[in-house]
Design a protein around this motif. Structure first.
Motif, PDB file in Angstrom:
ATOM      1  N   GLN A 143       0.816  -1.214   0.000  1.00  0.00           N
ATOM      2  CA  GLN A 143       0.000   0.000   0.000  1.00  0.00           C
ATOM      3  C   GLN A 143       0.848   1.263   0.000  1.00  0.00           C
ATOM      4  N   TYR A 144       2.078   1.141   0.556  1.00  0.00           N
ATOM      5  CA  TYR A 144       2.929   2.331   0.591  1.00  0.00           C
ATOM      6  C   TYR A 144       3.409   2.707  -0.811  1.00  0.00           C
ATOM      7  N   ILE A 145       3.306   1.733  -1.751  1.00  0.00           N
ATOM      8  CA  ILE A 145       3.714   2.027  -3.124  1.00  0.00           C
ATOM      9  C   ILE A 145       2.817   3.109  -3.713  1.00  0.00           C
ATOM     10  N   VAL A 173      -2.456  11.649   3.250  1.00  0.00           N
ATOM     11  CA  VAL A 173      -1.626  10.746   4.052  1.00  0.00           C
ATOM     12  C   VAL A 173      -2.353  10.427   5.356  1.00  0.00           C
ATOM     13  N   CYS A 174      -2.579   9.140   5.598  1.00  0.00           N
ATOM     14  CA  CYS A 174      -3.289   8.729   6.812  1.00  0.00           C
ATOM     15  C   CYS A 174      -2.467   9.106   8.041  1.00  0.00           C
ATOM     16  N   PRO A 175      -3.095   9.808   9.008  1.00  0.00           N
ATOM     17  CA  PRO A 175      -2.326  10.244  10.180  1.00  0.00           C
ATOM     18  C   PRO A 175      -1.834   9.068  11.033  1.00  0.00           C
ATOM     19  N   HIS A 176      -2.350   7.839  10.805  1.00  0.00           N
ATOM     20  CA  HIS A 176      -1.892   6.726  11.627  1.00  0.00           C
ATOM     21  C   HIS A 176      -0.438   6.389  11.307  1.00  0.00           C
ATOM     22  N   LEU A 177      -0.186   5.752  10.176  1.00  0.00           N
ATOM     23  CA  LEU A 177       1.203   5.430   9.851  1.00  0.00           C
ATOM     24  C   LEU A 177       1.558   5.761   8.407  1.00  0.00           C
ATOM     25  N   GLY A 178       0.806   6.678   7.832  1.00  0.00           N
ATOM     26  CA  GLY A 178       1.287   7.274   6.590  1.00  0.00           C
ATOM     27  C   GLY A 178       0.903   6.621   5.278  1.00  0.00           C
ATOM     28  N   CYS A 179      -0.072   5.706   5.240  1.00  0.00           N
ATOM     29  CA  CYS A 179      -0.526   5.199   3.938  1.00  0.00           C
ATOM     30  C   CYS A 179      -1.368   6.271   3.237  1.00  0.00           C
ATOM     31  N   ILE A 180      -1.644   6.053   1.967  1.00  0.00           N
ATOM     32  CA  ILE A 180      -2.467   7.004   1.219  1.00  0.00           C
ATOM     33  C   ILE A 180      -3.912   6.503   1.238  1.00  0.00           C
ATOM     34  N   ASP A 213     -10.876   5.918   2.971  1.00  0.00           N
ATOM     35  CA  ASP A 213     -10.519   4.738   3.763  1.00  0.00           C
ATOM     36  C   ASP A 213      -9.033   4.430   3.593  1.00  0.00           C
ATOM     37  N   CYS A 214      -8.403   4.051   4.694  1.00  0.00           N
ATOM     38  CA  CYS A 214      -6.975   3.747   4.613  1.00  0.00           C
ATOM     39  C   CYS A 214      -6.766   2.255   4.353  1.00  0.00           C
ATOM     40  N   PRO A 215      -6.008   1.896   3.325  1.00  0.00           N
ATOM     41  CA  PRO A 215      -5.827   0.488   2.975  1.00  0.00           C
ATOM     42  C   PRO A 215      -4.885  -0.257   3.914  1.00  0.00           C
ATOM     43  N   CYS A 216      -4.192   0.448   4.808  1.00  0.00           N
ATOM     44  CA  CYS A 216      -3.211  -0.251   5.639  1.00  0.00           C
ATOM     45  C   CYS A 216      -3.832  -0.908   6.870  1.00  0.00           C
ATOM     46  N   HIS A 217      -4.459  -0.122   7.755  1.00  0.00           N
ATOM     47  CA  HIS A 217      -5.006  -0.720   8.976  1.00  0.00           C
ATOM     48  C   HIS A 217      -6.472  -0.360   9.186  1.00  0.00           C
ATOM     49  N   GLY A 218      -7.107   0.194   8.134  1.00  0.00           N
ATOM     50  CA  GLY A 218      -8.562   0.376   8.190  1.00  0.00           C
ATOM     51  C   GLY A 218      -9.062   1.667   8.800  1.00  0.00           C
ATOM     52  N   SER A 219      -8.204   2.650   9.031  1.00  0.00           N
ATOM     53  CA  SER A 219      -8.742   3.935   9.506  1.00  0.00           C
ATOM     54  C   SER A 219      -9.653   4.497   8.432  1.00  0.00           C
ATOM     55  N   ARG A 220     -10.720   5.161   8.858  1.00  0.00           N
ATOM     56  CA  ARG A 220     -11.639   5.746   7.877  1.00  0.00           C
ATOM     57  C   ARG A 220     -11.988   7.174   8.298  1.00  0.00           C
ATOM     58  N   GLY A 241     -10.791   3.875  13.880  1.00  0.00           N
ATOM     59  CA  GLY A 241      -9.370   3.875  14.206  1.00  0.00           C
ATOM     60  C   GLY A 241      -8.634   2.864  13.356  1.00  0.00           C
ATOM     61  N   PRO A 242      -7.364   2.673  13.522  1.00  0.00           N
ATOM     62  CA  PRO A 242      -6.550   3.172  14.633  1.00  0.00           C
ATOM     63  C   PRO A 242      -6.173   4.649  14.601  1.00  0.00           C
ATOM     64  N   SER A 243      -6.386   5.366  13.510  1.00  0.00           N
ATOM     65  CA  SER A 243      -6.012   6.780  13.567  1.00  0.00           C
ATOM     66  C   SER A 243      -6.822   7.452  14.665  1.00  0.00           C
TER      67      SER A 243
HETATM   68  S1  FES Z   1      -1.679   3.928   8.093  1.00  0.00           S
HETATM   69 FE1  FES Z   1      -3.750   4.333   7.891  1.00  0.00          FE
HETATM   70  S2  FES Z   1      -4.670   3.024   9.285  1.00  0.00           S
HETATM   71 FE2  FES Z   1      -2.587   2.666   9.573  1.00  0.00          FE
END
Ligand code: FES
Ligand code: FAD
Length: 719
Positions: A625-627, A672-679, A690-697, A707-709
């Motif tokens: 997803q970071y790609i 950029v998702c405030p959790h860990l930076g995915c798009i 919606d964030c594809p990394c850990h599901g923050s929306r 969450g987790p953001s």
């Molecule tokens: S980087 Fe978006 S939910 Fe973790």
């Protein structure tokens, strides 16, 4: 203690609807004080005009109130009633007043509040010189006070005695002054007395700093709360879904003091989107659990989910919750991509786990099911989830618990949390926010967020039995958690039942990888349903929701890794109703020091090496997803955006999430998702990013909803 006539009256006659809630609230109030906890009373506007002092002053005298929060008008109106009661006028026909009538009242110095005119003019003719002297004396002595403290000085000095027009014991301000009760009045400046004080400041006769300000009131309140909440707040529950409310219910029933804080309203999270199958037919299969955890653990998990259904039934009966609970059969059949032998393996494993499953040669009542075998799971259940939550919430408050909605918790530590800016302290903290918001990384590498879709339509009563149906899931799916279909029949009205069917899951924020629009997922679901349940009428509802899939398939509930007094409930999987209930049972036992047979199995700290391959697959998916940082955006040009749509644009190396509202106004956020930076990705069904990394929306306004953001998307100004 024997109850007075009023208590006896309301207990006898206040039995339903709002009146029953009055009784619940009164009992909770009583319980709070009996436990030695403090009580804050907040007064709504116009309460003093209603001669509240007749009741409230006595409550203060009897130490039933430890702090008051109110408006400036509340303060002065009690004193106005004390010194100018005979000048109040009632206007019973106030609804018929003409503008001229209103004007005449004003000319007479009467300030109308619904049917009652407050004689402000007359009252302040009596009060003003006295309060001005007290303000001036304090200023000359270099002293500063809060507005209510100045009023206390005026009342206790006796300077108003000559004007008293009511019995002094009916003035709650006088009773509060005698006790020197803290009062918080953040908006006092806006009251009549505040305006009078301002006029002296304008004339240069008084300094503004002589009066302590609204902000000082707020900091005073925060300090007061920190010092006084120790006894008042025992257990603190964050999240008002089934996990949070079950835990809060069990703890409060066990006599613990519980506070629930819920960001939205009760059930506004994933619980409000569930299809509410209550099942011990775990969706990751018993033969898989045996392989990963061993036969003993598989049996324990069957036992625990069976116990969770029983617990829900027990709660419903104990608390008389009317929520359409019924026991039903569940039928598990093969997805076309799955192997026949897997059904046999599941039959044997489920029986070894202690469930009385049986094999049928055909799927009852399902079209095309006559040549398909299925496993019958007996004694499953279903219910109406929101009615259940409502019953739980009512029970929690009846046991003395307190529920705050629209209360957002952050900065969660072992001491407590900040809720809407206020510090809450507690001995134990339970984070039941579906995706834990107290942890940035640990738990989010062990589980992954999926979106699931649901449709529902009417079926004439009697055509289908109440039952649960599941297929075993698409083995050819690209996702680690294979999407499966789940259906059940619910009661609807006197003529119809409602068939509710879910499935077509994909990883959150990655739906586009299957080149399927959300609308196409609903279409696929409908086609699947009509093929098997051809009696389905028009669709009445459709929705989607988020499911957290633990990589080793069992939920996580218990102590948060590395913490002694912070607990979490997460990793609900498709069996979240029972997982969440189990979470409540395990955590309640742990806090009460009672051994629990399932605690270790569901420990959030467990490491399951045998699922390493799935773990790596999900980790690889996440890394991919970071790609997107360098990949192409889903939107080439803002002009392509239709009203009500969003997307992600590239601007140099930046990614920008944009949304065009129905008035054609554009909003833009850092993608950029405030959790860990995915798009983040646009979800057109939910109108969310919606964030594809850990599901923050995040909503189309950038506000975090899952969450987790814990932060919103950062807004960008566009020109
Ligand atoms: S980087 Fe978006 S939910 Fe973790
Ligand atoms: C479409 C769908 C169908 C499903 N069907 C089934 C089924 O048939 N059977 C089954 O067993 N399970 C099913 N599930 C799973 C089940 O619904 C969930 O696992 C369960 O509802 C999760 O409950 P919860 O209390 O953990 O989370 P939630 O209900 O999401 O509650 C968490 C709450 O925490 C609040 N919150 C979040 N952050 C904060 C904060 N910082 N401060 C305060 N509050 C906060 C949220 O507002 C939310 O209300 C389904 C799920 C979906 C989406």
């Amino acid at each position: 203690m024997s109850k007075g006539p009023i208590s006896q009256f309301i207990e006898k006659y206040y039995l339903h609807f709002n009146s029953a809630t009055v009784v619940d609230a009164a009992k909770a109030y009583e319980q709070q004080l009996q436990n030695g906890a403090k009580m804050m009373v907040t007064l709504a506007g116009a309460m003093s005009t209603a001669e509240l002092g007749k009741i409230f002053a006595e409550m203060i005298r009897q130490d039933k109130v430890q702090i008051i929060s109110c408006t400036g008008a509340n303060l002065e109106e009690d004193i106005m009633n004390l010194v100018a009661h005979s000048h109040y006028e009632r206007v019973p026909n106030y609804r018929d007043l003409t503008p001229q009538d209103e004007w005449d009242l004003l000319e007479k110095g009467l300030n109308r509040v619904t049917d009652t005119c407050i004689p402000e003019h007359e009252a302040f003719r009596r009060l003003q010189k006295h309060i001005h002297k007290i303000w001036k004396d304090a200023e000359d002595a270099g002293e500063r006070y809060f507005p209510h403290e100045f009023m206390y000085k005026m009342l206790l000095s006796g300077c108003l005695e000559e004007y008293y027009e009511i019995d002094l014991k009916d003035s709650w301000m006088y009773a509060a002054a005698e006790k020197n009760l803290p009062i918080v009045v953040p908006g006092w400046e806006d009251s009549t007395m505040g305006n009078i004080f301002a006029s002296y400041v304008i004339k240069g006769e008084l300094k503004a700093s002589t009066m302590k300000s609204g902000i000082e009131y707020m900091t005073f309140l925060a300090d007061w709360y920190s010092k006084n909440s120790n006894k008042g707040v025992g257990f603190f529950q964050i999240g008002g879904g089934i996990a949070g409310l079950t835990t809060a219910y069990l703890l409060s029933k066990a006599g613990k003091k519980v506070i629930v804080v819920e960001d939205g309203f009760i059930g506004s999270g994933e619980t409000g989107r569930t299809t509410a199958h209550l099942s011990n037919a775990l969706d990751d299969r018993y033969y898989y659990l045996e392989r990963v955890f061993g036969k003993e653990a598989a049996a324990l998990s069957a036992e625990s989910h069976t116990a969770a259904i029983d617990e829900i039934e027990k709660i419903i009966r104990t608390e008389h919750i009317d929520c359409a609970f019924r026991r039903v059969n569940g039928y598990l059949f093969l997805h076309p991509s799955d192997k026949e032998e897997n059904l046999d393996k599941e039959l044997e494993a489920s029986q070894r786990a202690g469930i009385s499953t049986t094999l049928l040669p055909k799927i009852p009542t399902m079209a095309g099911g006559s040549d398909q075998r299925c496993i019958v799971f007996p004694n499953q259940a279903q219910f109406h989830i929101l009615q259940y939550l409502s019953g739980l919430a009512k029970a929690i408050t009846s046991y003395g618990g307190i529920i705050y909605t629209e209360a957002h918790a952050e900065n969660i530590t072992k001491e407590g949390a900040t809720v809407n800016g206020f510090a809450f302290r507690a001995d134990y903290i339970v984070v039941a926010t579906n995706s834990p918001v107290n942890d940035v990384l640990t738990m989010h590498t062990k589980q992954h967020a999926y979106r699931s879709y649901v449709i529902a339509g009417k079926i004439r009563k009697g055509l289908l039995p109440y039952a649960l149906w599941w297929d075993t899931g698409d083995m050819d799916s690209k996702w680690v958690s294979q999407p499966y279909h789940y259906a059940r029949l619910a009661e609807y009205d006197s003529e119809n039942d409602l068939l509710i069917v879910g499935g077509e899951d994909h990883k959150t924020g990655q739906g586009d990888e299957e080149s399927l629009l959300e609308s196409a997922r609903y279409d696929k679901l409908e086609a699947w349903t009509r093929e098997r349940f051809p009696m389905l009428g028009d669709l009445s509802y459709r929705w989607s929701g988020q499911i957290i899939e633990p990589v080793d398939s069992l939920g996580f509930m218990g102590k948060n890794p590395g913490d002694e007094n912070i607990y979490i409930i997460t990793g609900d999987s498709g069996n979240g109703m029972t997982h969440a209930t189990l979470g409540g049972m395990i955590i309640c036992d742990s806090i009460r020091g009672i051994p629990n047979r399932w605690q270790e199995l569901y420990s959030p700290s467990r490491i399951t090496l045998s699922t390493a391959i799935d773990f790596l697959k999900e980790a690889g998916n996440m890394a991919a997803q970071y790609i997107d940082w360098i990949g192409s955006p889903d939107l080439q040009n803002i002009a392509d955006l239709e009203p009500g749509q969003g997307g992600v644009l590239s601007h140099g190396i930046r990614k920008i999430a944009v949304y065009r509202d129905y008035d054609n106004k554009l909003s833009a956020f850092n993608a950029v998702c405030p959790h860990l930076g995915c798009i983040v990705q646009w979800n057109n069904d939910e109108k969310s990013f919606d964030c594809p990394c850990h599901g923050s929306r995040f909503t189309h306004e950038g506000k975090v909803v899952n969450g987790p953001s814990i932060e919103n998307l950062r807004k960008i100004r566009i020109t």
